[in-house]
Design a protein around this motif. Structure first.
Motif, PDB file in Angstrom:
ATOM      1  N   TYR A   1       0.844  -1.189   0.000  1.00 48.84           N
ATOM      2  CA  TYR A   1       0.000   0.000   0.000  1.00 48.84           C
ATOM      3  C   TYR A   1       0.880   1.240   0.000  1.00 48.84           C
ATOM      4  O   TYR A   1       1.935   1.277   0.646  1.00 48.84           O
ATOM      5  CB  TYR A   1      -0.898   0.046   1.241  1.00 48.84           C
ATOM      6  N   GLU A   2       0.424   2.266  -0.707  1.00 50.73           N
ATOM      7  CA  GLU A   2       1.012   3.598  -0.629  1.00 50.73           C
ATOM      8  C   GLU A   2      -0.136   4.554  -0.351  1.00 50.73           C
ATOM      9  O   GLU A   2      -1.069   4.692  -1.155  1.00 50.73           O
ATOM     10  CB  GLU A   2       1.717   3.972  -1.932  1.00 50.73           C
ATOM     11  N   GLY A   3      -0.107   5.209   0.810  1.00 53.54           N
ATOM     12  CA  GLY A   3      -1.289   5.926   1.248  1.00 53.54           C
ATOM     13  C   GLY A   3      -2.418   4.936   1.443  1.00 53.54           C
ATOM     14  O   GLY A   3      -2.234   3.855   2.009  1.00 53.54           O
ATOM     15  N   VAL A   4      -3.605   5.276   0.945  1.00 53.93           N
ATOM     16  CA  VAL A   4      -4.750   4.368   1.055  1.00 53.93           C
ATOM     17  C   VAL A   4      -4.926   3.542  -0.209  1.00 53.93           C
ATOM     18  O   VAL A   4      -5.957   2.874  -0.376  1.00 53.93           O
ATOM     19  CB  VAL A   4      -6.048   5.153   1.341  1.00 53.93           C
ATOM     20  N   TYR A   5      -3.928   3.534  -1.083  1.00 55.69           N
ATOM     21  CA  TYR A   5      -4.038   2.882  -2.383  1.00 55.69           C
ATOM     22  C   TYR A   5      -3.182   1.619  -2.445  1.00 55.69           C
ATOM     23  O   TYR A   5      -2.160   1.502  -1.766  1.00 55.69           O
ATOM     24  CB  TYR A   5      -3.627   3.850  -3.486  1.00 55.69           C
ATOM     25  N   GLU A   6      -3.612   0.681  -3.286  1.00 60.15           N
ATOM     26  CA  GLU A   6      -2.915  -0.590  -3.418  1.00 60.15           C
ATOM     27  C   GLU A   6      -1.857  -0.523  -4.512  1.00 60.15           C
ATOM     28  O   GLU A   6      -1.992   0.217  -5.496  1.00 60.15           O
ATOM     29  CB  GLU A   6      -3.918  -1.699  -3.740  1.00 60.15           C
ATOM     30  N   ILE A   7      -0.811  -1.325  -4.344  1.00 59.91           N
ATOM     31  CA  ILE A   7       0.239  -1.506  -5.346  1.00 59.91           C
ATOM     32  C   ILE A   7       0.235  -2.970  -5.759  1.00 59.91           C
ATOM     33  O   ILE A   7       0.158  -3.858  -4.910  1.00 59.91           O
ATOM     34  CB  ILE A   7       1.624  -1.120  -4.780  1.00 59.91           C
ATOM     35  N   ASP A   8       0.305  -3.216  -7.061  1.00 56.77           N
ATOM     36  CA  ASP A   8       0.470  -4.580  -7.563  1.00 56.77           C
ATOM     37  C   ASP A   8       1.967  -4.816  -7.723  1.00 56.77           C
ATOM     38  O   ASP A   8       2.604  -4.259  -8.618  1.00 56.77           O
ATOM     39  CB  ASP A   8      -0.249  -4.742  -8.902  1.00 56.77           C
ATOM     40  N   LEU A   9       2.534  -5.612  -6.851  1.00 57.06           N
ATOM     41  CA  LEU A   9       3.982  -5.791  -6.829  1.00 57.06           C
ATOM     42  C   LEU A   9       4.503  -6.528  -8.051  1.00 57.06           C
ATOM     43  O   LEU A   9       5.712  -6.556  -8.291  1.00 57.06           O
ATOM     44  CB  LEU A   9       4.402  -6.519  -5.549  1.00 57.06           C
ATOM     45  N   LYS A  10       3.621  -7.110  -8.839  1.00 57.95           N
ATOM     46  CA  LYS A  10       4.053  -7.771 -10.074  1.00 57.95           C
ATOM     47  C   LYS A  10       4.171  -6.768 -11.221  1.00 57.95           C
ATOM     48  O   LYS A  10       4.720  -7.087 -12.268  1.00 57.95           O
ATOM     49  CB  LYS A  10       3.063  -8.884 -10.454  1.00 57.95           C
ATOM     50  N   GLU A  11       3.618  -5.570 -11.025  1.00 57.06           N
ATOM     51  CA  GLU A  11       3.601  -4.560 -12.073  1.00 57.06           C
ATOM     52  C   GLU A  11       4.452  -3.367 -11.661  1.00 57.06           C
ATOM     53  O   GLU A  11       5.177  -3.409 -10.672  1.00 57.06           O
ATOM     54  CB  GLU A  11       2.144  -4.132 -12.348  1.00 57.06           C
ATOM     55  N   SER A  12       4.336  -2.294 -12.427  1.00 63.27           N
ATOM     56  CA  SER A  12       5.063  -1.074 -12.110  1.00 63.27           C
ATOM     57  C   SER A  12       4.629  -0.545 -10.748  1.00 63.27           C
ATOM     58  O   SER A  12       3.430  -0.404 -10.476  1.00 63.27           O
ATOM     59  CB  SER A  12       4.796  -0.008 -13.182  1.00 63.27           C
TER      60      SER A  12
END
Length: 575
Positions: free
Chosen positions: A438-449
């Motif tokens: 997560y960055e802030g309240v948003y999700e990150i897909d670690l397989k992508e950018s």
């Protein structure tokens, strides 16, 4: 060579061309050295100046750099690196777009032309096409502007007075890498100290900065590069300093300096080590010196970014409280996310990306030179919880650079953002703050950018959301501060004072007891004239820090030239 270029847009400015142009690859990509020695030296320069924030194939805090020599001609790149302001003044369209997007002008660093050639030779040797940057996959919503609302002004002006200028420790920017300023009560007097990451510890007084400690004379393996946070970055005074005279410091050394208490996994190579030491302050010949040291803890880092951050004691804990005398330590992810080693951060049994709490008076810690507080969430093999290091107080941080407490006992940690969001978090013991998923309240897909963030799907989040989140069209790299409880500036009473490292903008927010808080900007004045920190230091990057004296009165610092301004007054102002 002084590490500075990376987050001051050396490569970020160049790589932005990837977003501003297309179709030039056939015309560009010529004239770069293919000599192996040049490429090796260029790689070393890249590591020192750029790798803290940039990768070749993946977005980080700055864009991926693999395609840069294919997207712009060599002459333009050289002219930009050597003198970005001159290119901007010439009316260059791309330079103007860069300033509009990033809000600052990269300073001229004085790199020799042959050094620039070698950096570009390395980038060209490692060139690669950039993947498509924007996509919507599996029905997820890509968030392009995480905080669309612009920050408002607070209607408060700060009048600043230059108090000191720390001696230059480098011939290049930043001239004096002052990173923390803090005061301590000592009998009948208040004393004030500041550290320069290049290894110098000063006491500030009427006679100017007086040297107390030079790290390289004590630690032969001391290093202050590569990386923006490498070197001597923090210190803290024991809460019983008046009687014990104890001071704690952290600093960086070579990756192979000593046997570390916390090592990178077998088969990986440590790029740096960070160590915490205890010293005793003594007076000799009318001057203060630090004697010792006693090493408490040593940590290896897998890369050169986001190392050990601030050391701090809870200033409101009193003897008899459970938190009294316990040392908090911010530990970044060590750059693990840049090299796709998020496993090192997510694993609760590893030390990176965590906030630690240790007892310098104890002996049951890993090194035998510190203790494990009983209230730590993983202390004593706590049941009903996932496994974790007993030193850990909270987890899920990217770069937890500063800490602040309220008088009511709330702990706030500023966490420097990745590509999109800067955070201030209220820290609860044992809580997870989300990085790197997560960055802030948003999700990150670690397989992508990692540049791309996604809206949450509405399900309950397993992590704690920030009290404040600000996106990168406002600030880049939060300069954490403190909750003002001083007496001279009543307009700031009870407010959290902080800023943006790169731009030098200064803000306040009422964070005590709030689930979400609004940050508002303060206006800066010197000798009655409104100004900005960048103008005050006469370089593009302000490199702001905020500190306070023993009475809780604020100071504004710039690493760019070692200037320290006292906040003389806070007053109401009309736009």
């Amino acid at each position: 060579m002084t590490p500075f270029l990376s987050s001051t847009r050396f490569t970020a400015f160049l790589a932005l061309w990837l977003c501003l142009s297309s179709g030039f690859a056939a015309a560009f990509g010529e004239g770069y050295s293919e000599d192996e020695a040049d490429i090796r030296e260029g790689r070393a320069l890249f590591k020192s100046y750029c790798a803290a924030c940039h990768d070749l194939g993946h977005d980080g805090i700055g864009p991926a750099l693999g395609p840069v020599t294919l997207e712009r001609d060599k002459d333009w790149l050289q002219r930009f690196i050597e003198n970005p302001q001159a290119l901007l003044d010439s009316g260059d369209v791309v330079a103007e777009q860069l300033v509009r997007k990033y809000g600052v002008v990269m300073p001229t660093f004085g790199l020799a032309p042959e050094e620039v050639e070698k950096v570009l030779a390395y980038l060209h040797a490692r060139r690669r096409p950039l993947r498509e940057r924007v996509a919507v996959e599996d029905g997820r919503t890509v968030v392009e502007n995480p905080v669309p609302e612009k920050l408002r002004r607070a209607g408060i002006a700060l009048d600043l007075e230059l108090a000191w200028r720390v001696p230059a420790s480098s011939e290049k920017f930043p001239r004096a890498r002052i990173n923390k300023l803090a005061g301590v009560r000592d009998g009948e007097r208040d004393r004030l100290f500041v550290c320069d990451q290049n290894g110098f510890f000063y006491e500030l007084g009427d006679e100017g900065p007086q040297l107390v400690l030079e790290m390289s004379k004590v630690f032969p393996d001391f290093v202050s590069e590569p990386g923006l946070a490498t070197g001597f970055s923090s210190f803290a005074f024991s809460p019983d300093f008046e009687s014990s005279r104890l001071v704690y410091t952290q600093h960086a050394e070579r990756g192979d300096a000593k046997e570390a208490d916390f090592k990178v996994p077998e088969g990986d190579e440590a790029q740096l080590q960070y160590a915490i030491n205890e010293w005793r302050m003594e007076e000799h010949g009318g001057k203060s010196i630090l004697v010792g040291p006693r090493e408490l803890l040593r940590i290896e880092m897998i890369d050169t970014s986001h190392g050990m951050q601030e050391l701090a004691f809870n200033p409101y804990a009193v003897e008899g409280d459970g938190d009294y005398g316990l040392l908090y330590v911010g530990v970044g992810d060590g750059g693990a996310s840049y090299i796709r080693r998020v496993d090192l951060v997510e694993d609760g049994s590893r030390i990176w990306g965590k906030l630690l709490r240790i007892d310098p008076r104890g002996s049951d810690g890993r090194s035998g030179e510190y203790g494990i507080p009983a209230g730590n969430p993983f202390a004593g093999g706590s049941t009903g919880r996932p496994a974790g290091l007993p030193e850990v107080y909270a987890l899920g941080f990217r770069n937890p650079n500063t800490m602040a407490w309220s008088q009511g006992g709330e702990l706030f940690v500023s966490d420097i953002g990745h590509w999109n969001v800067e955070e201030l978090n209220r820290v609860v013991v044992g809580a997870d703050y989300g990085w790197p998923r997560y960055e802030g309240v948003y999700e990150i897909d670690l397989k992508e950018s990692q540049r791309r963030i996604y809206a949450r799907d509405g399900a309950a989040s397993p992590v704690v959301d920030p009290v404040i989140q600000i996106d990168h069209d406002e600030i880049r790299a939060i300069a954490g501060g403190f909750i003002y409880e001083g007496e001279r500036l009543p307009l700031l009473k009870g407010l959290y004072l902080f800023g943006g490292i790169a731009t030098g903008r200064v803000f306040v927010a009422d964070v005590k007891g709030a689930e979400e808080a609004e940050a508002k900007e303060l206006q800066l004045f010197v000798e009655g004239v409104e100004t900005t920190l960048s103008k005050m230091v006469n370089v593009g990057r302000a490199d702001l820090r905020i500190g306070s004296d023993a009475a809780g009165e604020p100071f504004v610092l710039s690493k760019s030239d070692g200037s320290i301004w006292r906040v003389a007054r806070a007053r109401r102002i009309q736009d």
